[in-house]
Design a protein around this motif. Structure first.
Motif, mmCIF file in Angstrom:
data_model
loop_
_atom_site.group_PDB
_atom_site.id
_atom_site.type_symbol
_atom_site.label_atom_id
_atom_site.label_comp_id
_atom_site.label_asym_id
_atom_site.label_seq_id
_atom_site.Cartn_x
_atom_site.Cartn_y
_atom_site.Cartn_z
ATOM 1 N N LEU A 68 0.832 -1.211 0.000
ATOM 2 C CA LEU A 68 0.000 0.000 0.000
ATOM 3 C C LEU A 68 0.867 1.262 0.000
ATOM 4 C CD1 LEU A 68 -2.813 -1.023 2.510
ATOM 5 C CD2 LEU A 68 -2.947 -0.883 0.016
ATOM 6 N N ALA A 69 1.918 1.248 0.779
ATOM 7 C CA ALA A 69 2.817 2.406 0.832
ATOM 8 C C ALA A 69 3.460 2.623 -0.541
ATOM 9 C CB ALA A 69 3.879 2.203 1.907
ATOM 10 N N ASP A 70 3.852 1.523 -1.188
ATOM 11 C CA ASP A 70 4.434 1.635 -2.532
ATOM 12 C C ASP A 70 3.426 2.207 -3.522
ATOM 13 O OD1 ASP A 70 6.816 0.625 -1.606
ATOM 14 O OD2 ASP A 70 6.489 -1.424 -2.391
ATOM 15 N N LYS A 71 2.191 1.738 -3.455
ATOM 16 C CA LYS A 71 1.150 2.233 -4.364
ATOM 17 C C LYS A 71 0.864 3.713 -4.116
ATOM 18 C CE LYS A 71 0.160 -1.399 -6.744
ATOM 19 N NZ LYS A 71 0.408 -1.452 -8.172
ATOM 20 N N ILE A 72 0.807 4.072 -2.850
ATOM 21 C CA ILE A 72 0.563 5.485 -2.518
ATOM 22 C C ILE A 72 1.719 6.346 -3.020
ATOM 23 C CG2 ILE A 72 0.415 7.131 -0.606
ATOM 24 C CD1 ILE A 72 -1.225 4.977 0.899
ATOM 25 N N THR A 73 2.942 5.892 -2.820
ATOM 26 C CA THR A 73 4.113 6.623 -3.307
ATOM 27 C C THR A 73 4.076 6.743 -4.825
ATOM 28 O OG1 THR A 73 5.419 5.831 -1.439
ATOM 29 C CG2 THR A 73 6.633 6.655 -3.341
ATOM 30 N N GLU A 74 3.717 5.655 -5.477
ATOM 31 C CA GLU A 74 3.622 5.660 -6.942
ATOM 32 C C GLU A 74 2.583 6.678 -7.425
ATOM 33 O OE1 GLU A 74 1.935 2.504 -10.149
ATOM 34 O OE2 GLU A 74 3.356 1.708 -8.694
ATOM 35 N N MET A 75 1.433 6.708 -6.780
ATOM 36 C CA MET A 75 0.383 7.661 -7.158
ATOM 37 C C MET A 75 0.832 9.106 -6.889
ATOM 38 S SD MET A 75 -1.955 5.906 -8.506
ATOM 39 C CE MET A 75 -3.484 6.748 -8.524
ATOM 40 N N GLN A 76 1.512 9.324 -5.776
ATOM 41 C CA GLN A 76 1.992 10.667 -5.457
ATOM 42 C C GLN A 76 3.022 11.126 -6.490
ATOM 43 O OE1 GLN A 76 3.257 10.028 -1.416
ATOM 44 N NE2 GLN A 76 1.318 10.769 -0.560
ATOM 45 N N GLU A 77 3.880 10.210 -6.904
ATOM 46 C CA GLU A 77 4.874 10.553 -7.931
ATOM 47 C C GLU A 77 4.190 10.879 -9.253
ATOM 48 O OE1 GLU A 77 7.480 7.180 -7.993
ATOM 49 O OE2 GLU A 77 8.568 7.822 -6.192
ATOM 50 N N LEU A 78 3.153 10.129 -9.582
ATOM 51 C CA LEU A 78 2.406 10.392 -10.812
ATOM 52 C C LEU A 78 1.736 11.764 -10.754
ATOM 53 C CD1 LEU A 78 1.372 9.453 -13.561
ATOM 54 C CD2 LEU A 78 -0.517 8.320 -12.364
ATOM 55 N N ILE A 79 1.148 12.060 -9.629
ATOM 56 C CA ILE A 79 0.508 13.374 -9.461
ATOM 57 C C ILE A 79 1.548 14.489 -9.560
ATOM 58 C CG2 ILE A 79 -0.640 14.876 -7.783
ATOM 59 C CD1 ILE A 79 -2.226 12.373 -6.884
ATOM 60 N N ALA A 80 2.705 14.302 -8.934
ATOM 61 C CA ALA A 80 3.774 15.315 -8.999
ATOM 62 C C ALA A 80 4.242 15.504 -10.440
ATOM 63 C CB ALA A 80 4.939 14.914 -8.103
ATOM 64 N N ALA A 81 4.378 14.391 -11.175
ATOM 65 C CA ALA A 81 4.810 14.491 -12.576
ATOM 66 C C ALA A 81 3.763 15.239 -13.397
ATOM 67 C CB ALA A 81 5.050 13.095 -13.153
ATOM 68 N N LEU A 82 2.492 14.954 -13.154
ATOM 69 C CA LEU A 82 1.427 15.650 -13.881
ATOM 70 C C LEU A 82 1.407 17.139 -13.531
ATOM 71 C CD1 LEU A 82 -1.452 13.018 -13.686
ATOM 72 C CD2 LEU A 82 -0.188 13.737 -15.726
ATOM 73 N N GLU A 83 1.633 17.460 -12.285
ATOM 74 C CA GLU A 83 1.675 18.871 -11.882
ATOM 75 C C GLU A 83 2.845 19.588 -12.550
ATOM 76 O OE1 GLU A 83 1.706 18.646 -7.619
ATOM 77 O OE2 GLU A 83 -0.499 18.593 -7.499
ATOM 78 N N ASP A 84 4.009 18.919 -12.608
ATOM 79 C CA ASP A 84 5.178 19.504 -13.281
ATOM 80 C C ASP A 84 4.880 19.729 -14.759
ATOM 81 O OD1 ASP A 84 6.554 19.460 -10.916
ATOM 82 O OD2 ASP A 84 7.735 17.665 -11.404
ATOM 83 N N ARG A 85 4.264 18.731 -15.376
ATOM 84 C CA ARG A 85 3.916 18.851 -16.804
ATOM 85 C C ARG A 85 2.913 19.986 -17.019
ATOM 86 N NH1 ARG A 85 1.637 13.919 -20.506
ATOM 87 N NH2 ARG A 85 1.626 15.041 -22.462
ATOM 88 N N ASN A 86 1.944 20.093 -16.129
ATOM 89 C CA ASN A 86 0.960 21.173 -16.216
ATOM 90 C C ASN A 86 1.642 22.534 -16.070
ATOM 91 O OD1 ASN A 86 -1.672 22.237 -16.419
ATOM 92 N ND2 ASN A 86 -1.828 22.378 -14.208
ATOM 93 N N ASP A 87 2.574 22.650 -15.125
ATOM 94 C CA ASP A 87 3.309 23.904 -14.933
ATOM 95 C C ASP A 87 4.101 24.263 -16.190
ATOM 96 O OD1 ASP A 87 2.295 24.134 -12.387
ATOM 97 O OD2 ASP A 87 4.106 23.372 -11.390
ATOM 98 N N ALA A 88 4.741 23.247 -16.782
ATOM 99 C CA ALA A 88 5.516 23.494 -18.001
ATOM 100 C C ALA A 88 4.599 23.967 -19.127
ATOM 101 C CB ALA A 88 6.260 22.223 -18.426
ATOM 102 N N MET A 89 3.441 23.363 -19.218
ATOM 103 C CA MET A 89 2.498 23.777 -20.269
ATOM 104 C C MET A 89 1.982 25.193 -20.009
ATOM 105 S SD MET A 89 0.452 20.281 -21.058
ATOM 106 C CE MET A 89 -0.009 20.681 -22.734
ATOM 107 N N LEU A 90 1.738 25.527 -18.770
ATOM 108 C CA LEU A 90 1.300 26.882 -18.444
ATOM 109 C C LEU A 90 2.384 27.899 -18.806
ATOM 110 C CD1 LEU A 90 -0.513 26.357 -15.025
ATOM 111 C CD2 LEU A 90 -1.555 26.910 -17.228
#
Length: 162
Positions: A68-90
């Motif tokens: 569960l901790a691994d899955k949560i970490t994986e999801m958090q990393e995915l969200i962080a990557a999406l936020e970074d990509r969104n910032d770059a697009m902005l």
């Protein structure tokens, strides 16, 4: 320049659509994460309830918590990557808007210059027409003077013979 403006506007629209799509995808992932967290919480509660009855469940519980901790970490990393990509697009959208504004200002200046040159061209065309008219008049006067001179010369030549 207008094509460039249109291209920049189109690119801006595409980038905006992509940003909106990423935001929707990010919200979807967050909703899925919340739902999975809820499922994990419920499953964890069930597991803990069962663990009281079974002594070997401690190892399984630790393993489950690690998964569960691994899955949560994986999801958090995915969200962080999406936020970074969104910032770059902005940032790209901001740059494109700046480029578009610059291109529009340049287009305005070029349009003004073109209109100014068109007015100068009209004036030069008018002057050219006037010069041509004066040249034709001058040529007509020259021909008339030549004919008069030839007529006078012929009269004198004719009088000298006679």
């Amino acid at each position: 320049l207008q094509a460039s403006n249109a291209d920049l506007a189109e690119r801006l629209e595409v980038m905006t659509d992509q940003r909106d799509s990423l935001r929707a995808h990010e919200e979807d992932l967050e909703n899925k994460l919340v739902a999975k967290d809820e499922i994990i919480r419920r499953e964890t509660e069930k597991y803990v309830a069962q663990a009281g009855h079974i002594s070997d469940d401690q190892e399984v519980d630790q393993e489950m918590q690690m998964i569960l901790a691994d899955k949560i970490t994986e999801m958090q990393e995915l969200i962080a990557a999406l936020e970074d990509r969104n910032d770059a697009m902005l940032d790209e959208v901001k740059k494109l808007r700046t480029d578009l504004k610059t291109a529009q200002e340049s287009n305005k200046a070029l349009t003004h210059e073109r209109d100014k040159l068109a007015r100068k061209k009209e004036k030069l065309e008018e002057k050219k027409a006037d010069f041509i008219k004066k040249l034709e008049e001058s040529e007509n006067y020259r021909l008339a003077a030549k004919q008069r001179a030839q007529s006078i010369l012929e009269k004198r030549t004719g009088q000298g013979d006679g």
